[in-house]
Design an enzyme around this catalytic site. Structure first.
Site, PDB file in Angstrom:
ATOM      1  N   ASN A   1       0.860  -1.186   0.000  1.00 49.57           N
ATOM      2  CA  ASN A   1       0.000   0.000   0.000  1.00 49.57           C
ATOM      3  C   ASN A   1       0.896   1.236   0.000  1.00 49.57           C
ATOM      4  O   ASN A   1       1.513   1.554   1.012  1.00 49.57           O
ATOM      5  CB  ASN A   1      -0.884  -0.034   1.262  1.00 49.57           C
ATOM      6  CG  ASN A   1      -1.703   1.234   1.436  1.00 49.57           C
ATOM      7  OD1 ASN A   1      -1.845   2.027   0.508  1.00 49.57           O
ATOM      8  ND2 ASN A   1      -2.240   1.424   2.630  1.00 49.57           N
ATOM      9  N   TRP A   2       0.961   1.885  -1.133  1.00 46.38           N
ATOM     10  CA  TRP A   2       1.845   3.059  -1.242  1.00 46.38           C
ATOM     11  C   TRP A   2       1.238   4.301  -0.607  1.00 46.38           C
ATOM     12  O   TRP A   2       1.890   5.330  -0.516  1.00 46.38           O
ATOM     13  CB  TRP A   2       2.186   3.331  -2.720  1.00 46.38           C
ATOM     14  CG  TRP A   2       3.293   2.465  -3.241  1.00 46.38           C
ATOM     15  CD1 TRP A   2       3.766   1.307  -2.694  1.00 46.38           C
ATOM     16  CD2 TRP A   2       4.092   2.704  -4.416  1.00 46.38           C
ATOM     17  NE1 TRP A   2       4.798   0.809  -3.444  1.00 46.38           N
ATOM     18  CE2 TRP A   2       5.020   1.641  -4.503  1.00 46.38           C
ATOM     19  CE3 TRP A   2       4.103   3.687  -5.400  1.00 46.38           C
ATOM     20  CZ2 TRP A   2       5.960   1.549  -5.541  1.00 46.38           C
ATOM     21  CZ3 TRP A   2       5.031   3.598  -6.424  1.00 46.38           C
ATOM     22  CH2 TRP A   2       5.954   2.542  -6.497  1.00 46.38           C
ATOM     23  N   LYS A   3      -0.016   4.243  -0.198  1.00 44.17           N
ATOM     24  CA  LYS A   3      -0.697   5.411   0.391  1.00 44.17           C
ATOM     25  C   LYS A   3      -0.505   6.623  -0.523  1.00 44.17           C
ATOM     26  O   LYS A   3      -0.472   6.483  -1.734  1.00 44.17           O
ATOM     27  CB  LYS A   3      -0.192   5.682   1.812  1.00 44.17           C
ATOM     28  CG  LYS A   3      -0.164   4.433   2.687  1.00 44.17           C
ATOM     29  CD  LYS A   3       0.030   4.762   4.129  1.00 44.17           C
ATOM     30  CE  LYS A   3       0.262   3.489   4.908  1.00 44.17           C
ATOM     31  NZ  LYS A   3       0.111   3.654   6.329  1.00 44.17           N
TER      32      LYS A   3
ATOM     33  N   HIS B   1      -9.527   0.974   4.936  1.00 39.39           N
ATOM     34  CA  HIS B   1      -8.256   1.168   5.646  1.00 39.39           C
ATOM     35  C   HIS B   1      -8.515   2.084   6.845  1.00 39.39           C
ATOM     36  O   HIS B   1      -9.324   3.017   6.755  1.00 39.39           O
ATOM     37  CB  HIS B   1      -7.223   1.788   4.695  1.00 39.39           C
ATOM     38  CG  HIS B   1      -5.835   1.764   5.264  1.00 39.39           C
ATOM     39  ND1 HIS B   1      -5.414   2.657   6.226  1.00 39.39           N
ATOM     40  CD2 HIS B   1      -4.784   0.949   5.015  1.00 39.39           C
ATOM     41  CE1 HIS B   1      -4.164   2.384   6.544  1.00 39.39           C
ATOM     42  NE2 HIS B   1      -3.748   1.355   5.820  1.00 39.39           N
TER      43      HIS B   1
ATOM     44  N   GLU C   1      -6.937   4.468   8.028  1.00 38.17           N
ATOM     45  CA  GLU C   1      -6.715   5.897   7.765  1.00 38.17           C
ATOM     46  C   GLU C   1      -7.958   6.516   7.127  1.00 38.17           C
ATOM     47  O   GLU C   1      -8.280   7.679   7.374  1.00 38.17           O
ATOM     48  CB  GLU C   1      -5.471   6.072   6.881  1.00 38.17           C
ATOM     49  CG  GLU C   1      -4.193   5.805   7.680  1.00 38.17           C
ATOM     50  CD  GLU C   1      -3.003   5.364   6.861  1.00 38.17           C
ATOM     51  OE1 GLU C   1      -3.026   5.480   5.620  1.00 38.17           O
ATOM     52  OE2 GLU C   1      -2.034   4.879   7.475  1.00 38.17           O
TER      53      GLU C   1
ATOM     54  N   GLU D   1      -5.375  -5.071  10.628  1.00 40.42           N
ATOM     55  CA  GLU D   1      -4.383  -4.021  10.818  1.00 40.42           C
ATOM     56  C   GLU D   1      -4.680  -3.273  12.124  1.00 40.42           C
ATOM     57  O   GLU D   1      -5.511  -2.339  12.128  1.00 40.42           O
ATOM     58  CB  GLU D   1      -4.420  -3.031   9.655  1.00 40.42           C
ATOM     59  CG  GLU D   1      -4.107  -3.658   8.318  1.00 40.42           C
ATOM     60  CD  GLU D   1      -3.514  -2.629   7.359  1.00 40.42           C
ATOM     61  OE1 GLU D   1      -2.421  -2.878   6.871  1.00 40.42           O
ATOM     62  OE2 GLU D   1      -4.142  -1.581   7.143  1.00 40.42           O
TER      63      GLU D   1
ATOM     64  N   GLY E   1       2.427   2.100  10.696  1.00 37.99           N
ATOM     65  CA  GLY E   1       3.408   3.178  10.548  1.00 37.99           C
ATOM     66  C   GLY E   1       4.123   3.567  11.831  1.00 37.99           C
ATOM     67  O   GLY E   1       4.787   4.598  11.883  1.00 37.99           O
TER      68      GLY E   1
ATOM     69  N   SER F   1       3.358  -2.259  10.327  1.00 34.15           N
ATOM     70  CA  SER F   1       4.804  -2.307  10.575  1.00 34.15           C
ATOM     71  C   SER F   1       5.445  -3.644  10.199  1.00 34.15           C
ATOM     72  O   SER F   1       6.358  -4.108  10.883  1.00 34.15           O
ATOM     73  CB  SER F   1       5.107  -1.938  12.031  1.00 34.15           C
ATOM     74  OG  SER F   1       4.701  -0.603  12.275  1.00 34.15           O
TER      75      SER F   1
ATOM     76  N   GLY G   1       2.794  -1.216   4.207  1.00 29.41           N
ATOM     77  CA  GLY G   1       2.830   0.199   3.833  1.00 29.41           C
ATOM     78  C   GLY G   1       4.249   0.632   3.511  1.00 29.41           C
ATOM     79  O   GLY G   1       4.765   0.386   2.420  1.00 29.41           O
ATOM     80  N   GLY G   2       4.905   1.281   4.472  1.00 29.63           N
ATOM     81  CA  GLY G   2       6.217   1.892   4.258  1.00 29.63           C
ATOM     82  C   GLY G   2       7.239   0.979   3.595  1.00 29.63           C
ATOM     83  O   GLY G   2       7.980   1.418   2.708  1.00 29.63           O
TER      84      GLY G   2
HETATM   85  C1  PEP Z   1      -0.702   0.061   5.817  1.00 29.52           C
HETATM   86  O1  PEP Z   1      -0.596   1.103   5.201  1.00 29.52           O
HETATM   87  O2  PEP Z   1      -1.694  -0.622   5.627  1.00 29.52           O
HETATM   88  C2  PEP Z   1       0.361  -0.342   6.732  1.00 29.52           C
HETATM   89  C3  PEP Z   1       0.246  -1.473   7.351  1.00 29.52           C
HETATM   90  O3  PEP Z   1       1.427   0.534   6.882  1.00 29.52           O
HETATM   91  P1  PEP Z   1       2.859   0.191   7.555  1.00 29.52           P
HETATM   92  O4  PEP Z   1       3.316  -1.123   6.966  1.00 29.52           O
HETATM   93  O5  PEP Z   1       3.735   1.325   7.139  1.00 29.52           O
HETATM   94  O6  PEP Z   1       2.656   0.086   9.016  1.00 29.52           O
END
Ligand code: PEP
Length: 249
Positions: free
Chosen positions: A11-13, A97, A99, A167, A173, A212, A233-234
């Site tokens: 997930n590049w957000k 998600h 967010e 999640e 993050g 994470s 994500g990251g």
């Molecule tokens: C996400 O964006 O769904 C996520 C899990 O981010 P991260 O891996 O950066 O915690």
């Protein structure tokens, strides 16, 4: 319908400009010619979908959106429909998600309506659920997540390909992750809620873990009971890191 192959989705957000398409190209190239032990997907911002589709087409990496509107078209300035995602080459879409649930006030009913739209457009939804830190500390994680599963998944998902992503909001993050026992406990509860909601076919629905996930912790998380993949994500922004997670699957 059997879906037991792990899915590793990035997930590049709201990250990614034209230059970052090189990361998608590097991912595709690195996976080419390898035995596909898992499914791999990238979910870039909508502005990159079409061009990333051109980069990925013919390779083993699938393409996904990060959200969609519940309607196929209309006067909804700034929104993108599921049909538009499919038209740009996406086959998957992340929905609900945390967010979006937090920043855009998306309720379980909103998420369910978007899932309906995604299914109608032929997309495979990845439906996100997860508790906040306050809810976890109050001992409510399993109840909160089970209720989200119950209310975010419409009947039309029965017998359809989709995934759920667990999640924990406090793990996204932050560099924090639940213990493997906590992950296993919630994933088992999600499986129970899924089968109760949609019947035996949901025995095979992949339940991804997200929050994470990094090259350093991916192997142990992916080996945990009922973990059917990861939503990353990251660590999905750079092909080098994402590939290490993929090879841990
Ligand atoms: C996400 O964006 O769904 C996520 C899990 O981010 P991260 O891996 O950066 O915690």
């Amino acid at each position: 319908m059997k879906q037991s192959v792990k899915l590793i989705a990035g997930n590049w957000k709201m990250h990614g400009l034209s230059a970052d398409l090189a990361q998608a190209a590097a991912l595709r190239e690195a996976l080419e010619g390898q035995d596909a032990r898992c499914r791999v997907a990238l979910c870039p911002p909508a502005t990159l979908l079409d061009r990333m589709n051109a980069v990925l087409t013919g390779g083993g990496v699938e393409l996904g959106g990060q959200d969609c509107h519940e309607k196929p078209a209309g006067a909804f300035t700034g929104s993108v429909s599921a049909e538009m995602l499919a038209d740009a080459g996406a086959t998957l879409v992340i929905l609900g998600h945390s967010e979006r649930r937090a920043a855009f006030n998306e309720s379980d009913a909103d998420v369910a309506a978007k899932v309906e739209a995604a299914v109608a457009a032929g997309l495979e939804p990845i439906v996100c659920v997860g508790e906040t830190l306050v809810q976890r500390e109050a001992g409510e994680a399993v109840a909160v997540v089970s209720a989200q599963v119950e209310k975010s998944l419409p009947d039309s998902l029965a017998e359809r390909p989709f995934a759920v992503a667990y999640e924990p909001v406090w793990a996204i993050g932050t560099g924090l992750t639940p213990t493997l026992e906590q992950i296993a406990e919630v994933h088992a509860a999600i499986r129970t809620a899924l089968v109760r909601r949609l019947g035996q076919a949901a025995t095979w629905t992949p339940i991804l873990y997200g929050g994470s996930v990094k090259p350093e912790n991916a192997a142990e998380i992916l080996a945990t009971a009922e973990v059917g993949g990861a939503l990353v994500g990251g660590a999905s922004l750079k092909a080098e890191d994402f590939l290490k997670i993929i090879s841990a699957a």
